[in-house]
Design a protein around this motif. Structure first.
Motif, PDB file in Angstrom:
ATOM      1  N   GLN A   1       0.598  -1.203   0.018  1.00  0.00           N
ATOM      2  CA  GLN A   1       0.184   0.087   0.055  1.00  0.00           C
ATOM      3  C   GLN A   1       0.791   1.295   0.022  1.00  0.00           C
ATOM      4  O   GLN A   1       0.553   2.374  -0.671  1.00  0.00           O
ATOM      5  CB  GLN A   1      -0.948   0.055   1.230  1.00  0.00           C
ATOM      6  CG  GLN A   1      -1.981   1.287   1.275  1.00  0.00           C
ATOM      7  CD  GLN A   1      -3.091   1.220   2.465  1.00  0.00           C
ATOM      8  OE1 GLN A   1      -3.025  -0.113   2.923  1.00  0.00           O
ATOM      9  NE2 GLN A   1      -3.545   2.132   2.685  1.00  0.00           N
ATOM     10  N   TRP A   2       2.046   1.329   0.600  1.00  0.00           N
ATOM     11  CA  TRP A   2       2.820   2.338   0.896  1.00  0.00           C
ATOM     12  C   TRP A   2       3.471   2.738  -0.573  1.00  0.00           C
ATOM     13  O   TRP A   2       3.214   3.840  -1.118  1.00  0.00           O
ATOM     14  CB  TRP A   2       3.942   2.020   1.604  1.00  0.00           C
ATOM     15  CG  TRP A   2       5.150   3.409   1.273  1.00  0.00           C
ATOM     16  CD1 TRP A   2       5.117   4.443   1.930  1.00  0.00           C
ATOM     17  CD2 TRP A   2       6.223   3.073   0.536  1.00  0.00           C
ATOM     18  NE1 TRP A   2       6.213   5.290   1.455  1.00  0.00           N
ATOM     19  CE2 TRP A   2       7.015   4.472   0.645  1.00  0.00           C
ATOM     20  CE3 TRP A   2       6.930   2.196  -0.456  1.00  0.00           C
ATOM     21  CZ2 TRP A   2       7.965   4.625  -0.080  1.00  0.00           C
ATOM     22  CZ3 TRP A   2       7.971   2.694  -1.077  1.00  0.00           C
ATOM     23  CH2 TRP A   2       8.618   3.888  -0.918  1.00  0.00           C
ATOM     24  N   LEU A   3       3.872   1.496  -1.659  1.00  0.00           N
ATOM     25  CA  LEU A   3       4.164   1.671  -2.798  1.00  0.00           C
ATOM     26  C   LEU A   3       3.106   1.932  -3.620  1.00  0.00           C
ATOM     27  O   LEU A   3       3.281   3.115  -4.538  1.00  0.00           O
ATOM     28  CB  LEU A   3       4.856   0.234  -3.405  1.00  0.00           C
ATOM     29  CG  LEU A   3       5.466   0.328  -4.960  1.00  0.00           C
ATOM     30  CD1 LEU A   3       6.541   1.364  -5.027  1.00  0.00           C
ATOM     31  CD2 LEU A   3       5.843  -0.948  -5.103  1.00  0.00           C
ATOM     32  N   HIS A   4       2.052   1.624  -3.434  1.00  0.00           N
ATOM     33  CA  HIS A   4       0.808   2.024  -4.313  1.00  0.00           C
ATOM     34  C   HIS A   4       0.665   3.683  -4.087  1.00  0.00           C
ATOM     35  O   HIS A   4       0.303   4.528  -5.082  1.00  0.00           O
ATOM     36  CB  HIS A   4      -0.394   1.371  -3.587  1.00  0.00           C
ATOM     37  CG  HIS A   4      -1.692   1.685  -4.653  1.00  0.00           C
ATOM     38  ND1 HIS A   4      -1.956   1.077  -6.031  1.00  0.00           N
ATOM     39  CD2 HIS A   4      -2.755   2.500  -4.135  1.00  0.00           C
ATOM     40  CE1 HIS A   4      -2.841   1.529  -6.146  1.00  0.00           C
ATOM     41  NE2 HIS A   4      -3.547   2.341  -5.347  1.00  0.00           N
ATOM     42  N   ASN A   5       0.624   3.990  -3.055  1.00  0.00           N
ATOM     43  CA  ASN A   5       0.580   5.489  -2.630  1.00  0.00           C
ATOM     44  C   ASN A   5       1.571   6.379  -3.298  1.00  0.00           C
ATOM     45  O   ASN A   5       1.452   7.337  -3.665  1.00  0.00           O
ATOM     46  CB  ASN A   5       0.392   5.606  -1.103  1.00  0.00           C
ATOM     47  CG  ASN A   5      -1.012   5.322  -0.482  1.00  0.00           C
ATOM     48  OD1 ASN A   5      -1.702   4.801  -1.306  1.00  0.00           O
ATOM     49  ND2 ASN A   5      -0.854   5.112   0.858  1.00  0.00           N
ATOM     50  N   ALA A   6       2.950   5.825  -3.039  1.00  0.00           N
ATOM     51  CA  ALA A   6       4.072   6.631  -3.532  1.00  0.00           C
ATOM     52  C   ALA A   6       3.795   6.822  -5.300  1.00  0.00           C
ATOM     53  O   ALA A   6       4.093   7.808  -5.866  1.00  0.00           O
ATOM     54  CB  ALA A   6       5.364   5.816  -3.189  1.00  0.00           C
ATOM     55  N   LEU A   7       3.448   5.793  -5.744  1.00  0.00           N
ATOM     56  CA  LEU A   7       3.304   5.707  -7.278  1.00  0.00           C
ATOM     57  C   LEU A   7       2.158   6.694  -7.658  1.00  0.00           C
ATOM     58  O   LEU A   7       2.179   7.234  -8.732  1.00  0.00           O
ATOM     59  CB  LEU A   7       2.954   4.436  -7.830  1.00  0.00           C
ATOM     60  CG  LEU A   7       4.289   3.097  -7.719  1.00  0.00           C
ATOM     61  CD1 LEU A   7       3.675   1.853  -8.074  1.00  0.00           C
ATOM     62  CD2 LEU A   7       5.339   3.730  -8.827  1.00  0.00           C
ATOM     63  N   ASP A   8       0.888   6.684  -6.783  1.00  0.00           N
ATOM     64  CA  ASP A   8      -0.072   7.458  -7.065  1.00  0.00           C
ATOM     65  C   ASP A   8       0.377   8.866  -6.878  1.00  0.00           C
ATOM     66  O   ASP A   8      -0.082   9.626  -7.820  1.00  0.00           O
ATOM     67  CB  ASP A   8      -1.203   7.431  -5.807  1.00  0.00           C
ATOM     68  CG  ASP A   8      -2.028   6.135  -6.208  1.00  0.00           C
ATOM     69  OD1 ASP A   8      -2.029   5.547  -7.306  1.00  0.00           O
ATOM     70  OD2 ASP A   8      -2.500   5.651  -5.120  1.00  0.00           O
ATOM     71  N   LEU A   9       1.207   9.458  -6.197  1.00  0.00           N
ATOM     72  CA  LEU A   9       1.611  10.882  -6.143  1.00  0.00           C
ATOM     73  C   LEU A   9       2.545  11.097  -7.101  1.00  0.00           C
ATOM     74  O   LEU A   9       2.265  12.009  -7.946  1.00  0.00           O
ATOM     75  CB  LEU A   9       2.546  10.830  -4.700  1.00  0.00           C
ATOM     76  CG  LEU A   9       1.924  10.747  -3.469  1.00  0.00           C
ATOM     77  CD1 LEU A   9       3.033  10.993  -2.419  1.00  0.00           C
ATOM     78  CD2 LEU A   9       1.007  11.967  -3.528  1.00  0.00           C
ATOM     79  N   LEU A  10       3.370  10.181  -7.829  1.00  0.00           N
ATOM     80  CA  LEU A  10       4.193  10.332  -9.146  1.00  0.00           C
ATOM     81  C   LEU A  10       3.091  10.378 -10.353  1.00  0.00           C
ATOM     82  O   LEU A  10       3.353  11.387 -11.173  1.00  0.00           O
ATOM     83  CB  LEU A  10       5.101   9.328  -9.105  1.00  0.00           C
ATOM     84  CG  LEU A  10       6.297   9.166  -8.162  1.00  0.00           C
ATOM     85  CD1 LEU A  10       7.147   7.993  -8.452  1.00  0.00           C
ATOM     86  CD2 LEU A  10       7.155  10.379  -8.308  1.00  0.00           C
ATOM     87  N   TRP A  11       2.302   9.512 -10.298  1.00  0.00           N
ATOM     88  CA  TRP A  11       1.285   9.643 -11.458  1.00  0.00           C
ATOM     89  C   TRP A  11       0.305  11.000 -11.212  1.00  0.00           C
ATOM     90  O   TRP A  11       0.118  11.469 -12.547  1.00  0.00           O
ATOM     91  CB  TRP A  11       0.253   8.549 -11.282  1.00  0.00           C
ATOM     92  CG  TRP A  11      -0.866   8.305 -12.274  1.00  0.00           C
ATOM     93  CD1 TRP A  11      -0.692   7.910 -13.724  1.00  0.00           C
ATOM     94  CD2 TRP A  11      -2.070   8.287 -12.093  1.00  0.00           C
ATOM     95  NE1 TRP A  11      -1.821   8.258 -14.367  1.00  0.00           N
ATOM     96  CE2 TRP A  11      -2.675   8.241 -13.241  1.00  0.00           C
ATOM     97  CE3 TRP A  11      -3.126   8.711 -10.954  1.00  0.00           C
ATOM     98  CZ2 TRP A  11      -4.173   8.368 -13.451  1.00  0.00           C
ATOM     99  CZ3 TRP A  11      -4.368   8.702 -10.932  1.00  0.00           C
ATOM    100  CH2 TRP A  11      -4.905   8.752 -12.376  1.00  0.00           C
ATOM    101  N   VAL A  12      -0.233  11.476 -10.072  1.00  0.00           N
ATOM    102  CA  VAL A  12      -0.683  12.530  -9.936  1.00  0.00           C
ATOM    103  C   VAL A  12       0.143  13.844 -10.693  1.00  0.00           C
ATOM    104  O   VAL A  12      -0.267  14.869 -11.215  1.00  0.00           O
ATOM    105  CB  VAL A  12      -1.269  12.838  -8.641  1.00  0.00           C
ATOM    106  CG1 VAL A  12      -1.985  14.349  -8.564  1.00  0.00           C
ATOM    107  CG2 VAL A  12      -2.285  11.669  -8.418  1.00  0.00           C
ATOM    108  N   LEU A  13       1.290  13.854 -10.096  1.00  0.00           N
ATOM    109  CA  LEU A  13       2.342  14.995 -10.262  1.00  0.00           C
ATOM    110  C   LEU A  13       2.394  14.806 -11.997  1.00  0.00           C
ATOM    111  O   LEU A  13       2.332  16.039 -12.628  1.00  0.00           O
ATOM    112  CB  LEU A  13       3.450  14.671  -9.937  1.00  0.00           C
ATOM    113  CG  LEU A  13       4.648  15.712 -10.221  1.00  0.00           C
ATOM    114  CD1 LEU A  13       4.496  17.154  -9.941  1.00  0.00           C
ATOM    115  CD2 LEU A  13       6.142  15.334  -9.589  1.00  0.00           C
TER     116      LEU A  13
END
Length: 312
Positions: free
Chosen positions: A124-136
């Motif tokens: 879930q941490w990796l999922h959230n981190a990837l989400d932030l990069l995707w949103v950026l």
């Protein structure tokens, strides 16, 4: 495991296979009926005349830019890269029963809150981190899209897009596909699809994902208004729609002229004889496979430890 449990599991497996045994042929028959029905419909005089009026492509404004710039090709690859990893980690969140490790944020700096940090599975941490990069990446994409005028290629500017999209859908279903040149203009169905992905699905994924994230203040009044059940009811179907769109998109890219389309999308080139698009696409797929292979618990733990505490 007891005999009754074995029998129950066997019954479930048998039920799944029996469902596929009749569902797959039924879907195949329905697909054939739809295709021949669409082909019959197209030769009807009124429908044929309607297809001439609405050939499947809505005209762009006179000032709309032509072609795909290099930044858009890079954005396209990065979007694919992040989405593949996001879908994979999202699926792991739903299916992994015993995470190999847990991550807890340090309650310091800009992330400091009054509430105690939550322990979440490392996937879930990796999922959230990837989400932030995707949103950026998405924010940059939308800003440049409007600054350069490229938005006109995916945002409908005329109601003619609706009958043209229906026309394009009929042509696709009948396997007599519309003549198109994505370098100059997408057909109306493509335009609506891209608009839906960028301006509907992506915001829904972000808004529901924020509600499901570990940093959401569960005790806030907003939690009572924006219930987590609603976010869950939206987030997973949106992921499935992203997957469905990607599958259809990839199939059509290869079925309607792979070399030309890949040159447009990955090399930002109109040269249909060039192989650079294929080369860049192959290289991009290798990078995605490498990232999927590297995203193992040992590697994830090492990276996550730089941003919080990792343990059991």
């Amino acid at each position: 495991m007891s005999g009754s449990e074995n029998g129950l599991l066997s019954a479930v497996r048998t039920s799944r296979w029996s469902t596929l045994a009749w569902a797959v042929p039924l879907v195949a028959v329905l697909a054939v009926v739809v295709v021949f029905g669409a082909r019959w419909l197209r030769v009807q005089p009124d429908v044929a005349a309607w297809l001439e009026t609405y050939p499947g492509e809505a005209p762009l404004p006179a000032w709309a830019p032509v072609g795909i710039p290099g930044w858009l090709a890079w954005q396209h690859f990065l979007n694919v890269f992040f989405l593949v990893l996001i879908v994979r980690t999202g699926w792991q969140i739903r299916t992994v029963q015993r995470p190999p490790a847990y991550w807890t944020r340090s309650n310091q700096g800009v992330l400091r809150t009054k509430a105690a940090p939550k322990k979440i599975p490392i996937h879930q941490w990796l999922h959230n981190a990837l989400d932030l990069l995707w949103v950026l990446n998405g924010v940059i994409f939308v800003i440049v899209l409007f600054v350069t005028g490229q938005w006109a290629r995916i945002v409908p500017t005329s109601w003619d897009v609706l009958p043209n999209a229906l026309s394009a859908a009929l042509q696709y279903v009948s396997f007599d596909w519309p003549v198109e040149d994505g370098w100059a203009n997408y057909n109306a169905l493509q335009q609506l699809s891209y608009f839906g992905v960028v301006f509907v699905l992506a915001p829904l994924a972000i808004l529901s994902g924020v509600r499901l994230a570990e940093f959401w203040p569960a005790a806030s009044k907003l939690s009572g208004i924006y219930r987590i059940e609603w976010a869950r009811a939206v987030h997973f179907p949106v992921m499935l729609l992203f997957v469905l769109f990607t599958l259809v998109h990839v199939i059509l890219v290869f079925a309607t002229g792979a070399q030309r389309n890949l040159n447009h999308m990955f090399a930002a080139s109109e040269d249909a004889s060039s192989w650079w698009g294929v080369v860049f696409f192959a290289g991009g797929m290798l990078l995605i496979i490498a990232a999927l292979t590297a995203a193992r618990p040992l590697v994830i733990r090492s990276v996550a430890a730089a941003f919080g505490r990792v343990g059991r």
